[in-house]
Enzyme design. Structure first.
Site, short mmCIF file in Angstrom:
data_model
loop_
_atom_site.label_atom_id
_atom_site.label_comp_id
_atom_site.label_asym_id
_atom_site.label_seq_id
_atom_site.Cartn_x
_atom_site.Cartn_y
_atom_site.Cartn_z
N SER A 90 0.84 -1.19 0.00
CA SER A 90 0.00 0.00 0.00
C SER A 90 0.88 1.25 0.00
O SER A 90 1.78 1.38 0.82
CB SER A 90 -0.88 -0.04 1.25
OG SER A 90 -1.65 1.12 1.26
N GLY A 91 0.59 2.14 -0.93
CA GLY A 91 1.34 3.39 -1.01
C GLY A 91 2.57 3.28 -1.89
O GLY A 91 3.34 4.23 -2.00
N THR A 97 -1.60 2.45 -8.11
CA THR A 97 -2.68 3.15 -8.80
C THR A 97 -2.10 4.21 -9.73
O THR A 97 -2.54 4.36 -10.87
CB THR A 97 -3.63 3.78 -7.76
OG1 THR A 97 -4.03 2.73 -6.89
CG2 THR A 97 -4.82 4.40 -8.40
N ASN A 124 -1.19 5.44 3.15
CA ASN A 124 -1.38 6.12 1.86
C ASN A 124 -2.61 7.02 1.97
O ASN A 124 -3.67 6.58 2.42
CB ASN A 124 -1.59 5.04 0.78
CG ASN A 124 -1.76 5.64 -0.60
OD1 ASN A 124 -1.73 6.85 -0.78
ND2 ASN A 124 -1.91 4.76 -1.59
N SER A 168 -5.45 5.52 -0.58
CA SER A 168 -5.27 4.08 -0.67
C SER A 168 -6.48 3.42 -1.32
O SER A 168 -7.63 3.69 -0.95
CB SER A 168 -5.06 3.54 0.74
OG SER A 168 -4.88 2.17 0.68
N SER A 169 -6.22 2.55 -2.31
CA SER A 169 -7.33 1.84 -2.95
C SER A 169 -7.79 0.76 -1.97
O SER A 169 -6.98 -0.06 -1.55
CB SER A 169 -6.88 1.17 -4.24
OG SER A 169 -6.06 2.03 -4.97
N GLY A 190 -1.69 -4.59 -2.41
CA GLY A 190 -0.45 -5.35 -2.26
C GLY A 190 -0.47 -6.19 -1.00
O GLY A 190 -1.40 -6.14 -0.19
N GLU A 217 -0.02 -7.33 2.57
CA GLU A 217 -0.15 -6.48 3.75
C GLU A 217 0.25 -7.24 5.01
O GLU A 217 -0.21 -8.37 5.23
CB GLU A 217 -1.60 -6.01 3.92
CG GLU A 217 -1.97 -4.91 2.98
CD GLU A 217 -3.37 -4.35 3.20
OE1 GLU A 217 -3.69 -3.36 2.56
OE2 GLU A 217 -4.14 -4.93 4.00
N1 LIG Z 1 5.07 8.09 -10.13
C1 LIG Z 1 4.72 8.86 -9.10
N2 LIG Z 1 5.05 10.16 -9.10
C2 LIG Z 1 4.71 10.95 -8.06
N3 LIG Z 1 4.06 10.54 -6.98
C3 LIG Z 1 3.71 9.24 -6.91
C4 LIG Z 1 4.01 8.35 -7.98
N4 LIG Z 1 3.52 7.15 -7.64
C5 LIG Z 1 2.94 7.30 -6.42
N5 LIG Z 1 3.04 8.55 -5.99
C6 LIG Z 1 2.56 9.10 -4.72
O1 LIG Z 1 2.31 8.07 -3.83
C7 LIG Z 1 0.96 8.04 -3.42
C8 LIG Z 1 0.47 6.62 -3.30
O2 LIG Z 1 0.40 6.04 -4.56
P1 LIG Z 1 -0.77 5.02 -4.95
O3 LIG Z 1 -2.06 5.51 -4.49
O4 LIG Z 1 -0.58 4.75 -6.39
O5 LIG Z 1 -0.34 3.80 -4.11
P2 LIG Z 1 -0.97 2.36 -4.20
O6 LIG Z 1 0.16 1.44 -4.43
O7 LIG Z 1 -2.07 2.36 -5.18
O8 LIG Z 1 -1.50 2.16 -2.75
P3 LIG Z 1 -2.78 1.34 -2.26
O9 LIG Z 1 -2.41 -0.10 -2.33
O10 LIG Z 1 -2.95 1.80 -0.88
O11 LIG Z 1 -3.87 1.72 -3.16
C9 LIG Z 1 0.22 8.82 -4.46
O12 LIG Z 1 -0.91 9.42 -3.92
C10 LIG Z 1 1.26 9.82 -4.90
O13 LIG Z 1 1.25 10.92 -4.01
MG LIG Z 2 -4.04 2.15 -5.08
#
Ligand SMILES: Nc1ncnc2c1ncn2[C@@H]1O[C@H](COP(=O)(O)OP(=O)(O)OP(=O)(O)O)[C@@H](O)[C@H]1O
Ligand SMILES: [Mg+2]
Length: 1108
Positions: free
Chosen positions: A107-108, A112, A157, A160-161, A387, A389
């Site tokens: 997560s984070g 996404t 995050n 977070s999704s 992911g 956890e």
């Molecule tokens: N390529 C990137 N460039 C800039 N910031 C990023 C990038 N990827 C992620 N982030 C930052 O990290 C944060 C978390 O990313 P994201 O929501 O994609 O995580 P995730 O893996 O989908 O988490 P979860 O499993 O909780 O959904 C985003 O809100 C953004 O601020």
């Molecule tokens: Mg996500």
């Protein structure tokens, strides 16, 4: 010329982990850190992309970058997510291979964001057009909607999704997007009713309360204040960098683009509001006679508002929160709910309502974005799933999520190996078996149909009798005790009996990514996911179309006594489908890594990264990839890159690329076991060999660079020299030209000076000559003039002398002759002959004068002023006298022809002239008017018969005059009659006598000097007529009236001479007031008429238009 580049150029660390030497966990992490510190967030493991979350925006996602990576080979440029997206898209479009992009990480870690980057890249490079753009826009806009409803702020995050998402994007044969299908996996619905400390509920709740208009909130019966809602955690309601209000507008807009109707959006918001209201319903116990406590709703206001929103009957819902009906076969048993059960029911309803709403949203979006069912579509699937956890306390949700990740890891290993194997076969290289950890055993522990954990959980849930989490754990302890990856304190295996890190109510599983301790509490409930039938029926009854769709099982007509499938079962089923789906596609992996736990940029926590590297199995991945050959490259780029290392291949190799590489390798004496020749690629076993090649290349490039520098410098110097030489010639030429030009100019100006002097000298000489010549000519002329003058004067004198002599001769001769004649005729003349001659001459002249006068006599008109011109000066007196006599005679003659009346008229005219000439301006216009006297023909006109008969004497003048009102100066028409003895004023219409003034009572008449017709008849003071005062009248025939009045007054008996006063200001007596009548010259107005106005008691003003 296109510049060929390679991943190996300007590498920071190594761009592909396969080339890491030596390969160890430390060097792996050091490489990641090194690259991360240099803003290189992407690193490859073969075709897998490792993505580090930068937690800040980097300038590497610009349209220029998209163009840079478009249509380039995967290893051609430095690692980037765009390279992976491009590779996937091109092999989908050109090789007709369905693709899937599997994004994993904790997560984070940026899954996404990565999925959005892939989608936006594909949207940017695929076809364009109105319809295609609409599809793209809808696909991209589905993200904000799903994120609003399915994402939440967690401690890990801020976005977070809380659900798994798999999206299939469908393309036509050209590679243009046609539509898509989204599948969602297990929304974390427990978040709706309770959030861990520091976390929030789903974004939409906060977005709605912050961003909706007052009007919308009023309709939804909501209050903007978060603190009013039990379901919203307050400790992190506001998240840094998250603008809920703006996001709400984005979501509304996205829903509109995706194709939601306005009433659908309204229904969705109503359900969101209903969930919030539901959280505010509280229960209190009410004791029953049987000793049990029964739950009652504490405050019904929120319930009432919720029922109004959903169109449900309040009593139905109230009952559903107090009683539970259990149907079994034909029996129906109704039991009461205590307070705890009521709260359980409330939360179950809220969770179900929200998760079903979420699933409905996904279905609705799918409806909008689905592609038309035509010929075969090519598909690119993007999987953004939660992911792996590991929390402090892991429950059913983590168990499910980690199971899903196990499955993904399995498919990852399987597909990577398969791909590797396939490539070796394709290239004709011998395949050696690779040792790797296969996590199928863990998957089996969880999903085995007979003794898998999920199967046992289901079994426990369906089992009659008392079922608790403890009984479930007991069952696990008995059945899975022997499993290598299952650990429990109470299992038969004595290994863990003393393991205090493993509590009694927990079990631990050794996942591929690490050990996870699960607390058994809540497993059974969450797996059951029970919603009392009374509640689902109450929801179905609601007068709300969307609610009916969400709770179809509440339909009494379709009562299904079968238990709904458990959550675990459903999830296992959907994961199974997903895996089957993924296996049919070509996989592309993005492994996301989170550099720190603080959501901060520039921080790289080794331990955290190490943990992720371990559980993502990345080292394993590198090992698998390197098991045979670490590096492979197609022959052409390989030869292109290293051809400078061998004289035979440098600078050009004319034969096939493979042979060139063989020559190259032989020349470099690389040991034969270090490489193999495939069909299209050369395989290098060890990274060392590659680095040896790279090092040689670097040195060679340096030598080449020196050579190029040398040649370049030589060329540059020569060019400079040639340039200087050329410049010198040009400068010299220019200088010569300049010098010659100056010389020429000097000569030219000197020539001009000399020329001018010469010309001046010549001109002066010529001038002198001409002047001399002219003087000579003048002298000649003067001399000849003098000479001719002298000649002429001499001749004149001679002629004069001659003439004098001749005249003298003639005079002398005449005297002599006269003397001679007088002497001869003296004797014949008498002494008085002269007088007679004189008289005769005079007579003749006078005769001639009179005869001439007779013929030129003027006419008999007295006004003819002509008279013949005098012929002789001496007749001057006679001529004037004759003229006077003739005029008098002519006038006498004219007068003698007058009748008596005409004579009287002329007398009157004469009198008028005496009175008014040069005194009143009106006179001039009256001269030509004849004095008619009786203008009204009073004796003949029958209208005035009565008036006529009232007159004793003959009427001398009858006319209509204007009588000026004494009070206001306005005029009234009156008949004015003048007889020998009196003046009479009568009404014009009736003829009635209004006033009769005997002439003796009239003392004077006043008129102005101007062209007006005003006159004042002034009466003798004390006379009978003077009671009302003097009369002020106006008439067009003023001159005639006054003249006649003057004449008549003069002849009337006992009247004195009438005074005529001509002045522009005179006094009149009106009753008792003496009023001054003043005439002023005014501008012509109102048709040029005279206006009269009584200004005040003492003044009456008559404005006469100026005659000019
Ligand atoms: N390529 C990137 N460039 C800039 N910031 C990023 C990038 N990827 C992620 N982030 C930052 O990290 C944060 C978390 O990313 P994201 O929501 O994609 O995580 P995730 O893996 O989908 O988490 P979860 O499993 O909780 O959904 C985003 O809100 C953004 O601020
Ligand atoms: Mg996500």
């Amino acid at each position: 010329m296109e510049v060929k580049t390679s991943l190996l150029d300007n590498m920071i660390g190594v761009g592909d982990m396969v080339l890491l030497e030596p390969l160890s966990e430390d060097s792996f992490i050091a490489n990641l850190r090194n690259r991360f510190d240099h803003n290189e967030i992407y690193t490859y493991i073969g075709s897998v992309v490792i993505s580090m979350n930068p937690y800040r925006s980097l300038p590497i996602f610009t349209p220029e970058k998209v163009e840079e990576y478009r249509n380039r080979n995967f290893y051609e440029l430095s690692p980037h997510i765009y390279a992976l997206a491009d590779e996937a898209y091109r092999s989908l479009r050109d090789q007709d291979k369905d693709q899937c992009i599997l994004i994993t990480g904790e997560s984070g870690a940026g899954k996404t964001e990565a999925s959005k980057l892939v989608m936006s890249y594909v949207a940017a490079v695929c076809g364009k057009g109105q319809e295609v753009n609409k599809v793209k826009e809808q696909l991209l806009q589905s993200n904000p909607v799903l994120e609003a409803f399915g994402n939440a702020k967690t401690v890990r995050n801020d976005n977070s999704s809380r659900f798994g998402k798999y999206m299939d994007i469908e393309f036509d044969f050209k590679g243009d997007p046609l539509g898509g299908v989204i599948s969602n996996y297990l929304l974390e619905k427990s978040r709706v009713v309770k959030q861990p400390r520091g976390e929030r509920n789903f974004h939409i709740f906060y977005q709605l309360l912050s961003g909706a208009s007052d009007d919308t909130l009023k309709k939804l019966k909501l209050d903007r204040d978060f603190s009013k809602y039990n379901y919203l955690s307050l400790d992190s309601a506001a998240v840094n960098g998250l603008d809920d209000a703006a996001n709400f507008r984005t979501v509304r807009n996205a829903m509109q683009i995706v194709g939601f109707m306005e009433d659908e959006v309204q229904s969705v918001l109503e359900l969101v509001a209903a969930v919030l209201k539901l959280g505010n319903i509280e229960f209190k116990p009410e004791s029953r006679c049987n000793g049990n406590d029964e739950s009652r709703i504490r405050d019904k206001n929120d319930l009432k508002e919720m029922c109004e929103l959903l169109g449900t009957e309040q009593t139905v819902l109230e009952r559903a929160f107090s009683y539970r009906t259990v149907e079994a076969k034909q029996e129906k048993v109704c039991t009461t709910l205590n307070v705890a059960q009521a709260y359980y029911a409330r939360d179950a309803l809220a969770k179900n309502l929200y998760s079903r709403l979420f699933s409905w949203l996904v279905t609705r979006i799918n409806e909008s974005i689905k592609a038309a069912p035509k010929s075969r579509h090519k598909v690119m699937g993007v999987l953004d799933i939660y992911g792996f956890e590991i929390f402090e306390e892991n429950s059913f949700e983590q168990f499910i999520i980690n199971y899903c990740n196990e499955k993904l890891q399995q498919i990852f290993i399987e597909l990577t190996l398969r791909e590797e194997q396939e490539e070796y076969v394709r290239e004709g290289i011998e395949w050696t078996n690779i040792e790797y950890f296969n996590n199928a055993i863990i998957c089996d522990l969880i999903e085995n149909h007979q003794n898998g954990i999920l199967a046992m959980l289901d079994e426990e849930c369906l089992r009659p009798g008392t079922v608790t989490d403890e009984t479930f754990l007991d069952k696990l302890n008995t059945i899975c005790a022997e499993h290598l990856h299952f650990e429990s304190r109470l299992s038969k295996s004595s290994k863990f009996l003393t393991d205090h890190s493993l509590p009694h109510n927990c079990f631990r599983i050794q996942h591929y990514a690490g050990k996870v301790l699960y607390r058994a509490e809540g497993f059974v409930d969450k797996n059951n996911d029970l919603l009392y039938r009374d509640l689902s029926q109450a929801m179905y009854k609601a007068n709300h179309s969307l609610m009916k769709q969400l709770f179809p099982e509440g339909n009494p007509a379709k009562v299904n006594l079968k238990r709904p499938p458990t959550a675990g079962f459903q999830f296992r089923h959907s994961v199974g489908t997903l895996m089957r789906n993924l296996q049919t596609k070509n996989p592309n992996y993005i492994r996301c890594i989170k550099p720190n736990d603080k959501k901060a940029s520039h921080i790289f926590t080794d331990s955290l990264v190490c943990h992720q590297v371990r559980y993502l199995g990345l080292m394993e991945n590198v090992r698998v990839r390197r098991a045979g050959y670490a590096f492979r490259q197609a022959y052409e780029p390989c030869l292109e890159r290293y051809k400078m290392l061998c004289k035979r291949t440098w600078p050009h190799w004319r034969g096939p690329a493979r042979e060139g590489v063989e020559v190259l390798m032989a020349d470099l004496t690389v040991p034969a076991e270090e490489f193999s020749y495939g069909r299209s690629k050369v395989f290098i076993r060890n990274p060392r060999t590659l680095f040896f090649l790279e090092e040689r290349r670097r040195q060679c490039l340096q030598d080449l660079a020196t050579l190029i520098q040398k040649i370049y410098r030589g060329w540059k110097c020569r060019s400079h020299f040639l340039l200087l030489k050329k410049s010198q010639i040009v400068v010299a030429a220019w200088y010569r030209r300049y010098a010659q030009q100056n010389k020429y100019k000097r000569i030219k100006s000197a020539t001009t000076v000399v020329q001018s002097y010469t010309r001046g000298w010549q001109a002066r000489k010529l001038l002198r000559e001409l002047k001399y010549q002219k003087r000579c000519e003048e002298a000649v002329t003067t001399i000849s003039a003098y000479w001719h003058g002298t000649q002429a004067r001499r001749e004149l004198r001679r002629l004069k002398e001659e003439a004098r002599r001749k005249h003298a001769v003639a005079v002398i001769w005449a005297y002599w002759k006269g003397l001679k004649v007088r002497r001869e005729y003296r004797k014949f003349f008498r002494a008085n002959a002269g007088k007679k001659i004189y008289n005769f001459t005079i007579q003749r002249i006078m005769q001639k004068y009179f005869l001439g006068l007779k013929s030129t006599m003027p006419s008999m008109s007295p006004i003819d002023k002509s008279w013949p011109v005098k012929p002789y000066l001496f007749l001057d007196g006679v001529h004037s006298e004759l003229r006077r006599i003739f005029h008098l005679w002519r006038c006498t003659k004219y007068r003698s022809e007058f009748t008596e009346e005409k004579k009287a008229v002329f007398e009157e005219k004469l009198e008028a002239s005496e009175i008014f000439k040069d005194k009143k301006a009106l006179y001039a216009s009256s001269v030509s008017q004849p004095f008619m006297g009786d203008y009204l023909e009073i004796s003949k006109n029958p209208k005035y018969q009565k008036l006529n008969s009232a007159m004793d004497e003959k009427v001398l003048l009858a006319d209509v005059v204007n009588k000026i009102n004494r009070a206001n100066g306005k005029g009234t028409a009156r008949i004015f009659l003048l007889t020998k003895n009196s003046v009479v004023l009568a009404d014009q219409k009736t003829g009635q006598v209004k006033a009769s003034v005997p002439l003796p009572d009239l003392t004077s008449v006043s008129v102005s000097t101007q062209s007006d017709g005003f006159f004042a008849l002034k009466l003798k003071e004390g006379s009978a007529s003077a009671i009302k005062g003097d009369f002020l009248l106006s008439s067009e025939h003023l001159i005639e009236i006054i003249t006649k009045l003057h004449r008549t007054g003069a002849t009337a008996a006992d009247s004195e001479q009438l005074n005529i006063d001509i002045s522009d200001e005179f006094l009149v007596q009106f009753k008792h007031d003496k009023v001054c009548v003043k005439f002023i010259q005014g501008a012509p107005k109102n048709g040029n008429s005279v206006s009269c106005k009584r200004k005040n008691n003492r003044l009456l003003e008559v404005s006469v238009p100026s005659t000019v």
